[in-house]
Design a protein around this motif. Structure first.
Motif, PDB file in Angstrom:
ATOM      1  N   TRP A   1      37.683  38.019  40.557  1.00  0.00           N
ATOM      2  CA  TRP A   1      37.612  38.780  41.751  1.00  0.00           C
ATOM      3  C   TRP A   1      36.548  38.913  42.496  1.00  0.00           C
ATOM      4  CZ3 TRP A   1      38.893  40.712  36.685  1.00  0.00           C
ATOM      5  CH2 TRP A   1      40.316  40.756  36.415  1.00  0.00           C
ATOM      6  N   LEU A   2      35.223  38.717  42.052  1.00  0.00           N
ATOM      7  CA  LEU A   2      34.272  39.032  42.930  1.00  0.00           C
ATOM      8  C   LEU A   2      33.914  37.478  43.974  1.00  0.00           C
ATOM      9  CD1 LEU A   2      31.360  40.367  40.569  1.00  0.00           C
ATOM     10  CD2 LEU A   2      32.747  41.379  42.592  1.00  0.00           C
ATOM     11  N   LEU A   3      34.350  36.364  43.377  1.00  0.00           N
ATOM     12  CA  LEU A   3      34.064  35.189  44.021  1.00  0.00           C
ATOM     13  C   LEU A   3      35.416  34.497  44.931  1.00  0.00           C
ATOM     14  CD1 LEU A   3      31.796  33.574  41.441  1.00  0.00           C
ATOM     15  CD2 LEU A   3      31.127  34.521  43.803  1.00  0.00           C
ATOM     16  N   GLY A   4      36.546  35.517  44.811  1.00  0.00           N
ATOM     17  CA  GLY A   4      37.719  35.006  45.423  1.00  0.00           C
ATOM     18  C   GLY A   4      38.691  33.898  44.760  1.00  0.00           C
ATOM     19  N   PHE A   5      38.615  33.646  43.335  1.00  0.00           N
ATOM     20  CA  PHE A   5      39.531  32.816  43.072  1.00  0.00           C
ATOM     21  C   PHE A   5      40.560  33.305  42.026  1.00  0.00           C
ATOM     22  CE2 PHE A   5      35.809  32.147  40.365  1.00  0.00           C
ATOM     23  CZ  PHE A   5      36.408  32.013  39.286  1.00  0.00           C
ATOM     24  N   ALA A   6      40.544  34.914  42.172  1.00  0.00           N
ATOM     25  CA  ALA A   6      41.652  35.421  41.319  1.00  0.00           C
ATOM     26  C   ALA A   6      43.253  35.126  41.506  1.00  0.00           C
ATOM     27  CB  ALA A   6      41.581  36.924  41.166  1.00  0.00           C
ATOM     28  N   GLY A   7      43.243  34.398  42.553  1.00  0.00           N
ATOM     29  CA  GLY A   7      44.998  33.820  43.124  1.00  0.00           C
ATOM     30  C   GLY A   7      44.992  32.447  42.510  1.00  0.00           C
ATOM     31  N   ALA A   8      44.082  31.962  42.095  1.00  0.00           N
ATOM     32  CA  ALA A   8      44.320  30.382  41.681  1.00  0.00           C
ATOM     33  C   ALA A   8      44.575  30.563  40.111  1.00  0.00           C
ATOM     34  CB  ALA A   8      42.969  29.617  41.928  1.00  0.00           C
TER      35      ALA A   8
ATOM     36  N   PHE B   1      40.689  21.785  38.499  1.00  0.00           N
ATOM     37  CA  PHE B   1      40.320  22.533  39.876  1.00  0.00           C
ATOM     38  C   PHE B   1      38.834  22.275  40.143  1.00  0.00           C
ATOM     39  CE2 PHE B   1      39.553  25.096  36.048  1.00  0.00           C
ATOM     40  CZ  PHE B   1      38.486  25.649  36.098  1.00  0.00           C
ATOM     41  N   THR B   2      38.337  21.040  40.372  1.00  0.00           N
ATOM     42  CA  THR B   2      37.230  20.812  40.956  1.00  0.00           C
ATOM     43  C   THR B   2      37.090  20.820  42.248  1.00  0.00           C
ATOM     44  OG1 THR B   2      37.933  18.302  41.076  1.00  0.00           O
ATOM     45  CG2 THR B   2      36.728  18.714  39.101  1.00  0.00           C
ATOM     46  N   GLY B   3      38.411  20.818  42.896  1.00  0.00           N
ATOM     47  CA  GLY B   3      38.489  21.204  44.361  1.00  0.00           C
ATOM     48  C   GLY B   3      38.039  22.545  44.869  1.00  0.00           C
ATOM     49  N   ASP B   4      38.132  23.316  44.043  1.00  0.00           N
ATOM     50  CA  ASP B   4      37.859  25.023  44.254  1.00  0.00           C
ATOM     51  C   ASP B   4      36.449  25.110  43.926  1.00  0.00           C
ATOM     52  OD1 ASP B   4      37.613  27.666  44.329  1.00  0.00           O
ATOM     53  OD2 ASP B   4      39.702  27.961  43.524  1.00  0.00           O
ATOM     54  N   HIS B   5      35.656  25.227  44.895  1.00  0.00           N
ATOM     55  CA  HIS B   5      34.208  25.284  44.748  1.00  0.00           C
ATOM     56  C   HIS B   5      33.907  26.337  44.169  1.00  0.00           C
ATOM     57  CE1 HIS B   5      33.582  21.285  46.687  1.00  0.00           C
ATOM     58  NE2 HIS B   5      34.312  21.826  47.584  1.00  0.00           N
TER      59      HIS B   5
ATOM     60  N   THR C   1      31.473  28.465  39.271  1.00  0.00           N
ATOM     61  CA  THR C   1      31.274  29.697  38.463  1.00  0.00           C
ATOM     62  C   THR C   1      31.146  29.033  36.931  1.00  0.00           C
ATOM     63  OG1 THR C   1      32.282  31.116  40.069  1.00  0.00           O
ATOM     64  CG2 THR C   1      32.443  31.600  37.720  1.00  0.00           C
ATOM     65  N   HIS C   2      32.314  28.227  36.750  1.00  0.00           N
ATOM     66  CA  HIS C   2      32.338  27.668  35.481  1.00  0.00           C
ATOM     67  C   HIS C   2      31.148  27.038  35.041  1.00  0.00           C
ATOM     68  CE1 HIS C   2      36.527  28.848  35.588  1.00  0.00           C
ATOM     69  NE2 HIS C   2      36.653  28.389  34.459  1.00  0.00           N
ATOM     70  N   MET C   3      30.570  26.112  36.026  1.00  0.00           N
ATOM     71  CA  MET C   3      29.496  25.258  35.463  1.00  0.00           C
ATOM     72  C   MET C   3      28.127  26.117  35.145  1.00  0.00           C
ATOM     73  SD  MET C   3      30.482  22.335  35.774  1.00  0.00           S
ATOM     74  CE  MET C   3      29.218  21.340  35.319  1.00  0.00           C
ATOM     75  N   VAL C   4      28.079  27.152  36.075  1.00  0.00           N
ATOM     76  CA  VAL C   4      26.714  27.877  36.156  1.00  0.00           C
ATOM     77  C   VAL C   4      26.799  28.811  34.765  1.00  0.00           C
ATOM     78  CG1 VAL C   4      25.346  29.982  36.938  1.00  0.00           C
ATOM     79  CG2 VAL C   4      25.911  28.120  38.331  1.00  0.00           C
ATOM     80  N   PHE C   5      28.057  29.576  34.452  1.00  0.00           N
ATOM     81  CA  PHE C   5      28.120  30.399  33.369  1.00  0.00           C
ATOM     82  C   PHE C   5      28.320  29.492  32.135  1.00  0.00           C
ATOM     83  CE2 PHE C   5      29.592  33.636  36.362  1.00  0.00           C
ATOM     84  CZ  PHE C   5      28.792  34.738  35.774  1.00  0.00           C
ATOM     85  N   GLY C   6      28.936  28.395  32.154  1.00  0.00           N
ATOM     86  CA  GLY C   6      28.927  27.465  31.188  1.00  0.00           C
ATOM     87  C   GLY C   6      27.460  26.885  30.632  1.00  0.00           C
ATOM     88  N   ALA C   7      26.708  26.409  31.682  1.00  0.00           N
ATOM     89  CA  ALA C   7      25.319  26.235  31.297  1.00  0.00           C
ATOM     90  C   ALA C   7      24.545  27.219  30.823  1.00  0.00           C
ATOM     91  CB  ALA C   7      24.485  25.557  32.503  1.00  0.00           C
ATOM     92  N   LEU C   8      24.748  28.487  31.381  1.00  0.00           N
ATOM     93  CA  LEU C   8      23.765  29.617  30.906  1.00  0.00           C
ATOM     94  C   LEU C   8      24.349  29.921  29.315  1.00  0.00           C
ATOM     95  CD1 LEU C   8      23.833  31.914  33.894  1.00  0.00           C
ATOM     96  CD2 LEU C   8      22.057  30.790  33.237  1.00  0.00           C
ATOM     97  N   THR C   9      25.523  29.881  29.158  1.00  0.00           N
ATOM     98  CA  THR C   9      26.046  30.410  27.727  1.00  0.00           C
ATOM     99  C   THR C   9      25.584  29.234  26.743  1.00  0.00           C
ATOM    100  OG1 THR C   9      28.065  31.453  28.568  1.00  0.00           O
ATOM    101  CG2 THR C   9      28.113  30.284  26.421  1.00  0.00           C
ATOM    102  N   VAL C  10      25.478  28.120  27.057  1.00  0.00           N
ATOM    103  CA  VAL C  10      25.052  26.993  26.325  1.00  0.00           C
ATOM    104  C   VAL C  10      23.452  27.230  25.991  1.00  0.00           C
ATOM    105  CG1 VAL C  10      24.295  24.614  26.020  1.00  0.00           C
ATOM    106  CG2 VAL C  10      26.681  25.113  26.811  1.00  0.00           C
ATOM    107  N   ALA C  11      22.693  27.601  27.214  1.00  0.00           N
ATOM    108  CA  ALA C  11      21.106  27.672  27.051  1.00  0.00           C
ATOM    109  C   ALA C  11      21.152  28.994  26.176  1.00  0.00           C
ATOM    110  CB  ALA C  11      20.890  27.898  28.291  1.00  0.00           C
TER     111      ALA C  11
END
Length: 124
Positions: free
Chosen positions: A32-39, A88-92, A97-107
């Motif tokens: 919702w915050l980053l605008g991809f809730a419709g995807a 969904f690599t084209g939806d920046h 969001t997935h990359m950052v939250f994934g990396a933070l969760t792993v760390a």
């Protein structure tokens, strides 16, 4: 007596588990915050991973077990792989969001595992 020692040993990891819980909450609202809730695909991926991460973090807060941190790490790796796996690599916004939250969760989860394996444990 063992319960008291177990609680004392897990106090240092509580902030890490709280951090995973906060990451889960932020991940959940991110579509919702980053605008991809419709995807459909990226939003569902974020919501499902966030709920799973929150459940594991709550479990770790109530009774720590090392496997919970490993499950959190796997969820983080999934978040980083999801853009390619789900296409969904084209939806920046969703991608990063997935990359950052994934990396933070792993760390955070790796830190908790490292901390658990490098602290002296009470013997029964």
């Amino acid at each position: 007596m063992e319960v008291i020692m177990l609680t004392a040993n897990t106090d240092g990891r509580r902030p890490l588990d709280l951090c995973n819980l906060i990451l889960a909450a932020c991940l959940f609202i991110s579509p919702w915050l980053l605008g991809f809730a419709g995807a459909t695909m990226p939003a569902r991926s974020a919501w499902i991973a966030a709920v799973a991460l929150a459940l594991v973090a709550c479990a770790a807060l109530t009774a720590f077990a090392e496997w919970e941190e490993w499950v959190s790490m796997v969820l983080g790796v999934w978040l980083m792989a999801a853009p390619w796996a789900l296409g969904f690599t084209g939806d920046h916004n969703a991608f990063w969001t997935h990359m950052v939250f994934g990396a933070l969760t792993v760390a955070v989860s790796a830190w908790a595992v490292w901390d658990y394996r490098h602290e002296p444990h009470a013997t029964a």
